[in-house]
Design an enzyme around this catalytic site. Sequence first.
Site, PDB file in Angstrom:
ATOM      1  N   HIS A  34       7.026  15.661   2.186  1.00 14.88           N
ATOM      2  CA  HIS A  34       7.362  17.014   1.732  1.00 14.88           C
ATOM      3  C   HIS A  34       7.179  17.069   0.215  1.00 14.88           C
ATOM      4  CE1 HIS A  34      11.140  15.198   0.454  1.00 14.88           C
ATOM      5  NE2 HIS A  34      11.365  14.790   1.695  1.00 14.88           N
ATOM      6  N   HIS A  37       8.577  14.251  -2.005  1.00 17.23           N
ATOM      7  CA  HIS A  37       7.730  13.054  -2.123  1.00 17.23           C
ATOM      8  C   HIS A  37       6.566  13.319  -3.072  1.00 17.23           C
ATOM      9  CE1 HIS A  37       9.184  12.437   2.237  1.00 17.23           C
ATOM     10  NE2 HIS A  37       9.709  11.438   1.573  1.00 17.23           N
ATOM     11  N   GLN A  61      16.252  -0.760   8.387  1.00 16.52           N
ATOM     12  CA  GLN A  61      17.252  -0.011   7.615  1.00 16.52           C
ATOM     13  C   GLN A  61      17.968   1.046   8.453  1.00 16.52           C
ATOM     14  OE1 GLN A  61      14.188   1.563   4.821  1.00 16.52           O
ATOM     15  NE2 GLN A  61      15.427   3.424   4.855  1.00 16.52           N
ATOM     16  N   LYS A 150      17.625  11.963  -5.164  1.00 14.84           N
ATOM     17  CA  LYS A 150      18.182  12.446  -3.891  1.00 14.84           C
ATOM     18  C   LYS A 150      18.977  11.334  -3.192  1.00 14.84           C
ATOM     19  CE  LYS A 150      18.009  14.374   0.383  1.00 14.84           C
ATOM     20  NZ  LYS A 150      18.149  13.206   1.209  1.00 14.84           N
ATOM     21  N   SER A 187      13.050  14.757   4.870  1.00 19.73           N
ATOM     22  CA  SER A 187      12.287  14.708   6.126  1.00 19.73           C
ATOM     23  C   SER A 187      13.172  15.131   7.286  1.00 19.73           C
ATOM     24  CB  SER A 187      11.775  13.287   6.365  1.00 19.73           C
ATOM     25  OG  SER A 187      11.018  12.873   5.249  1.00 19.73           O
ATOM     26  N   ARG A 188      14.457  14.827   7.184  1.00 15.32           N
ATOM     27  CA  ARG A 188      15.386  15.151   8.282  1.00 15.32           C
ATOM     28  C   ARG A 188      15.604  16.657   8.424  1.00 15.32           C
ATOM     29  NH1 ARG A 188      17.409  10.101   6.673  1.00 15.32           N
ATOM     30  NH2 ARG A 188      17.598   8.655   8.421  1.00 15.32           N
TER      31      ARG A 188
HETATM   32  P1  AMP Z   1      12.062   8.772   2.249  1.00 17.54           P
HETATM   33  O1  AMP Z   1      10.707   9.011   2.818  1.00 17.54           O
HETATM   34  O2  AMP Z   1      13.088   9.743   2.685  1.00 17.54           O
HETATM   35  O3  AMP Z   1      12.493   7.334   2.406  1.00 17.54           O
HETATM   36  O4  AMP Z   1      11.935   9.006   0.686  1.00 17.54           O
HETATM   37  C1  AMP Z   1      10.957   8.354  -0.075  1.00 17.54           C
HETATM   38  C2  AMP Z   1      11.247   8.596  -1.524  1.00 17.54           C
HETATM   39  O5  AMP Z   1      11.246  10.002  -1.785  1.00 17.54           O
HETATM   40  C3  AMP Z   1      12.631   8.065  -1.941  1.00 17.54           C
HETATM   41  O6  AMP Z   1      12.529   7.520  -3.249  1.00 17.54           O
HETATM   42  C4  AMP Z   1      13.456   9.328  -1.944  1.00 17.54           C
HETATM   43  O7  AMP Z   1      14.577   9.265  -2.811  1.00 17.54           O
HETATM   44  C5  AMP Z   1      12.449  10.351  -2.438  1.00 17.54           C
HETATM   45  N1  AMP Z   1      12.853  11.691  -2.065  1.00 17.54           N
HETATM   46  C6  AMP Z   1      13.290  12.110  -0.846  1.00 17.54           C
HETATM   47  N2  AMP Z   1      13.633  13.417  -0.888  1.00 17.54           N
HETATM   48  C7  AMP Z   1      13.434  13.828  -2.170  1.00 17.54           C
HETATM   49  C8  AMP Z   1      13.628  15.058  -2.857  1.00 17.54           C
HETATM   50  N3  AMP Z   1      14.105  16.138  -2.243  1.00 17.54           N
HETATM   51  N4  AMP Z   1      13.313  15.118  -4.170  1.00 17.54           N
HETATM   52  C9  AMP Z   1      12.827  14.024  -4.827  1.00 17.54           C
HETATM   53  N5  AMP Z   1      12.629  12.833  -4.224  1.00 17.54           N
HETATM   54  C10 AMP Z   1      12.938  12.731  -2.923  1.00 17.54           C
END
Ligand code: AMP
Length: 281
Positions: A34, A37, A61, A150, A187-188
């Site tokens: 999204h 990312h 995890q 986040k 993503s959720r």
């Molecule tokens: P994830 O795919 O959820 O494991 O997230 C991958 C990276 O994207 C991690 O460093 C998260 O902290 C970051 N991330 C997730 N959501 C956001 C957001 N809304 N704004 C900025 N970074 C994010």
Amino acid sequence: MILFKKAESLTNYLRSKRNPGLLTGFVPTMGAIHEGHISLVVKAKETCQLVVASIFINPTQFNNPDDFAKYPVSLEKDIDMLEQAGCDILFLPSVQEIYPAGYQPEYYELGTLETVFEGAFRPGHFQGVCQVVDRLLQITRPDKMFIGQKDFQQCMVLKKLVELKAFPTEVVICPTLREAGGLAMSSRNRRLAETEKEAALEISRQLQWIKKNIKEGPFNELIAKSKNALTSKGFQVDYLSVARMDTLQEVQAWDGRQQLVALVAATINQVRLIDNLILND
Ligand code: AMP
């Protein structure tokens, strides 16, 4: 954008590109890409000539198998979005590439960082996060790693990991991107129905309300009111707390000087959302 599936090929490629004038930036993700990312990729491109992203849904995890099974996947769209953002390399490993036969997980000394908040509600979660990021950093050896505020506690854990393993990598923490109503992108969120998305706006609203109203002295009542507001929207609240930014130690009263962060985790219809807000920036 070049796609790599094999760890060894990626390591060799990055080694061949390495030179003092070229900085490598790394953005680890679990996919379902999204704009949050993408903001990390954009930030990485500001200072790094070679930007590597990874998509890997790390089984170690997830303490809840159902959460793992339901984690959203949208690989083709993800690839398009990353390519459009100017990402140079995408690493798409299999579980066997990250945890090959004979892989022995080590124990990471995270101290109280893994026993509070997310650590308390998701036992083993941060050990799993460290396992995967340790492997990814060994494979990519980036100059900088870009991660999102986040996941505030995860940022602290990953800084600790980099320190424990003496990786030559700078950890760059990037601001949380939010939807127009304030909901932190995640993503959720894709698993939320429209009515639940509407209810979820209350999370950031309450964080802002705490920020606006917190004063020196005890603030238990403020937190209790906020929790009630979330519960009345249909959330089951794991925690809504205020902690010191430097240690994540929970505090019940503000001394007027400590840098504080409010942290929340709450579930609606089996979708668990987390968010946080720095209270005195
Ligand atoms: P994830 O795919 O959820 O494991 O997230 C991958 C990276 O994207 C991690 O460093 C998260 O902290 C970051 N991330 C997730 N959501 C956001 C957001 N809304 N704004 C900025 N970074 C994010």
